[in-house]
Design a protein around this motif. Structure first.
Motif, PDB file in Angstrom:
ATOM      1  N   LEU A   3       0.899  -1.062  -0.115  1.00 39.18           N
ATOM      2  CA  LEU A   3       0.063  -0.344   0.198  1.00 39.18           C
ATOM      3  C   LEU A   3       1.155   1.193  -0.008  1.00 39.18           C
ATOM      4  N   THR A   4       0.313   2.264  -0.395  1.00 38.29           N
ATOM      5  CA  THR A   4       1.274   3.679  -0.652  1.00 38.29           C
ATOM      6  C   THR A   4       0.187   4.470  -0.088  1.00 38.29           C
ATOM      7  N   LEU A   5       0.873   5.284   0.903  1.00 37.24           N
ATOM      8  CA  LEU A   5      -0.412   6.524   1.573  1.00 37.24           C
ATOM      9  C   LEU A   5       0.939   6.911   1.724  1.00 37.24           C
ATOM     10  N   ALA A   6       0.113   8.472   0.748  1.00 36.61           N
ATOM     11  CA  ALA A   6       1.041   9.689   0.148  1.00 36.61           C
ATOM     12  C   ALA A   6      -0.345  10.850   0.327  1.00 36.61           C
ATOM     13  N   GLU A   7       0.741  11.844   0.815  1.00 33.03           N
ATOM     14  CA  GLU A   7       0.567  13.063   0.387  1.00 33.03           C
ATOM     15  C   GLU A   7      -0.862  13.667   1.801  1.00 33.03           C
ATOM     16  N   GLY A   8      -0.665  13.016   3.197  1.00 36.47           N
ATOM     17  CA  GLY A   8      -0.919  13.560   4.207  1.00 36.47           C
ATOM     18  C   GLY A   8      -1.082  14.864   4.789  1.00 36.47           C
ATOM     19  N   THR A   9      -1.592  15.796   4.913  1.00 44.10           N
ATOM     20  CA  THR A   9      -1.406  16.959   5.643  1.00 44.10           C
ATOM     21  C   THR A   9      -1.343  17.122   7.352  1.00 44.10           C
ATOM     22  N   LEU A  10      -1.585  16.169   7.443  1.00 42.24           N
ATOM     23  CA  LEU A  10      -1.764  15.587   9.252  1.00 42.24           C
ATOM     24  C   LEU A  10      -0.933  14.297   9.426  1.00 42.24           C
ATOM     25  N   GLY A  11       0.071  14.473   9.246  1.00 39.35           N
ATOM     26  CA  GLY A  11       0.637  13.150   8.909  1.00 39.35           C
ATOM     27  C   GLY A  11      -0.150  12.112   8.129  1.00 39.35           C
ATOM     28  N   ALA A  12       0.681  10.976   8.457  1.00 44.82           N
ATOM     29  CA  ALA A  12      -0.376   9.467   7.602  1.00 44.82           C
ATOM     30  C   ALA A  12      -0.817   8.753   8.491  1.00 44.82           C
ATOM     31  N   ILE A  13      -0.605   8.484   9.866  1.00 38.34           N
ATOM     32  CA  ILE A  13      -0.762   7.036  10.853  1.00 38.34           C
ATOM     33  C   ILE A  13      -0.738   8.045  12.457  1.00 38.34           C
ATOM     34  N   ARG A  14      -1.845   7.972  12.565  1.00 38.90           N
ATOM     35  CA  ARG A  14      -2.155   7.042  14.465  1.00 38.90           C
ATOM     36  C   ARG A  14      -2.662   6.642  14.696  1.00 38.90           C
ATOM     37  N   ASN A  15      -1.661   5.474  15.296  1.00 39.47           N
ATOM     38  CA  ASN A  15      -1.701   3.740  15.728  1.00 39.47           C
ATOM     39  C   ASN A  15      -1.797   3.715  16.931  1.00 39.47           C
ATOM     40  N   PHE A  16      -3.505   4.006  17.661  1.00 40.14           N
ATOM     41  CA  PHE A  16      -3.892   3.434  19.188  1.00 40.14           C
ATOM     42  C   PHE A  16      -3.643   1.377  19.403  1.00 40.14           C
ATOM     43  N   GLY A  17      -3.794   0.840  18.401  1.00 41.83           N
ATOM     44  CA  GLY A  17      -4.217  -0.487  18.480  1.00 41.83           C
ATOM     45  C   GLY A  17      -2.518  -1.408  17.890  1.00 41.83           C
ATOM     46  N   ASN A  18      -3.537  -2.734  17.469  1.00 39.35           N
ATOM     47  CA  ASN A  18      -2.206  -3.044  16.837  1.00 39.35           C
ATOM     48  C   ASN A  18      -2.064  -2.981  15.647  1.00 39.35           C
ATOM     49  N   LEU A  19      -0.585  -2.213  14.712  1.00 28.59           N
ATOM     50  CA  LEU A  19      -0.842  -2.384  13.593  1.00 28.59           C
ATOM     51  C   LEU A  19       0.687  -3.310  12.453  1.00 28.59           C
ATOM     52  N   THR A  20       0.226  -3.633  11.401  1.00 28.83           N
ATOM     53  CA  THR A  20       1.378  -4.290  10.369  1.00 28.83           C
ATOM     54  C   THR A  20       0.917  -3.824   9.343  1.00 28.83           C
ATOM     55  N   LEU A  21       2.634  -3.393   8.754  1.00 29.70           N
ATOM     56  CA  LEU A  21       2.817  -3.030   7.619  1.00 29.70           C
ATOM     57  C   LEU A  21       3.964  -2.973   7.039  1.00 29.70           C
ATOM     58  N   VAL A  26       4.594   5.520   3.077  1.00 33.88           N
ATOM     59  CA  VAL A  26       4.432   6.535   3.645  1.00 33.88           C
ATOM     60  C   VAL A  26       4.926   7.417   3.026  1.00 33.88           C
ATOM     61  N   ILE A  27       4.775   8.291   2.105  1.00 33.55           N
ATOM     62  CA  ILE A  27       5.508   9.400   1.450  1.00 33.55           C
ATOM     63  C   ILE A  27       5.046  10.182   0.776  1.00 33.55           C
ATOM     64  N   ASP A  28       5.567  11.595   1.253  1.00 37.79           N
ATOM     65  CA  ASP A  28       4.652  13.015   0.822  1.00 37.79           C
ATOM     66  C   ASP A  28       3.893  13.616   1.482  1.00 37.79           C
ATOM     67  N   SER A  29       4.112  13.226   2.929  1.00 34.40           N
ATOM     68  CA  SER A  29       3.337  14.016   4.100  1.00 34.40           C
ATOM     69  C   SER A  29       3.973  14.829   4.697  1.00 34.40           C
ATOM     70  N   THR A  30       2.877  16.456   4.897  1.00 33.62           N
ATOM     71  CA  THR A  30       3.259  17.573   5.603  1.00 33.62           C
ATOM     72  C   THR A  30       2.112  18.040   6.423  1.00 33.62           C
ATOM     73  N   GLY A  31       3.225  18.353   7.676  1.00 30.24           N
ATOM     74  CA  GLY A  31       2.555  18.712   8.651  1.00 30.24           C
ATOM     75  C   GLY A  31       2.858  20.048   8.779  1.00 30.24           C
ATOM     76  N   GLU A  32       2.086  21.340   9.364  1.00 24.16           N
ATOM     77  CA  GLU A  32       2.592  21.888  10.047  1.00 24.16           C
ATOM     78  C   GLU A  32       3.039  22.296  11.408  1.00 24.16           C
ATOM     79  N   ALA A  33       1.991  21.513  12.396  1.00 20.88           N
ATOM     80  CA  ALA A  33       2.256  21.583  13.464  1.00 20.88           C
ATOM     81  C   ALA A  33       1.755  20.440  13.988  1.00 20.88           C
ATOM     82  N   ALA A  34       2.298  18.848  12.776  1.00 23.69           N
ATOM     83  CA  ALA A  34       1.644  17.967  13.116  1.00 23.69           C
ATOM     84  C   ALA A  34       2.857  17.491  14.270  1.00 23.69           C
TER      85      ALA A  34
END
Length: 154
Positions: A3-21, A26-34
């Motif tokens: 999978l490709t996760l791209a161009e998130g504006t407040l980051g891309a992933i927030r994990n509070f559980g159990n996640l396998t990638l 995870v590319i080209d994401s940005t965040g001014e205050a993230a």
């Protein structure tokens, strides 16, 4: 997986559980205050994945491309061409900011850039804070990492 996760504006992933990638980019994401492009509070396993070309500028909190408060395992993953900066001198900035348990087995860090305008707590690769633990079983190449302290202009 695959999978490709791209161009998130407040980051891309927030994990509070159990996640396998598996083979995830995870590319080209940005965040001014993230806080981070990937913020982990649970258990996160990233195998043969790519975290590249992400930018966080002027964060108002401790910041990193990957910020770990839980259990983060990186296996043969690439972390490259990321750029970070922070807004206040009391904050920490690093490509991987670890407050939890970080395991790194294989992979590499390359061409990451941390701009530190304050001359404080920064790192271009891994910054381990607040009782965090880092371990692993393989050599980790770190190439062309940049850590710049901006001049005061005097």
């Amino acid at each position: 997986s695959h999978l490709t996760l791209a161009e998130g504006t407040l980051g891309a992933i927030r994990n509070f559980g159990n996640l396998t990638l598996e083979r995830v980019a995870v590319i080209d994401s940005t965040g001014e205050a993230a806080r981070g492009v990937v913020v982990n509070h649970g258990e996160l396993l990233a195998a043969r994945s790519d975290f590249s070309f992400n930018e966080i500028h002027g964060s108002g909190r401790d910041t990193g491309t990957l910020v770990n408060f839980g259990k983060l395992t990186l296996i043969d993953s690439q972390i490259s061409n990321n750029t970070l900066s922070r807004r206040y001198p009391s904050l920490a900035a690093a490509v991987v900011l670890n407050h939890g348990h970080l395991t790194i087995n294989g992979g590499n860090f390359s061409d990451n850039h941390v701009l530190d305008e304050f001359g404080g707590l920064s790192s271009s690769a891994v910054l381990n804070l607040m009782g965090g633990k880092v371990d692993g079983s393989a050599d980790l190449p770190v190439r062309d990492e940049r850590f710049d302290i901006a001049s005061s202009g005097l």
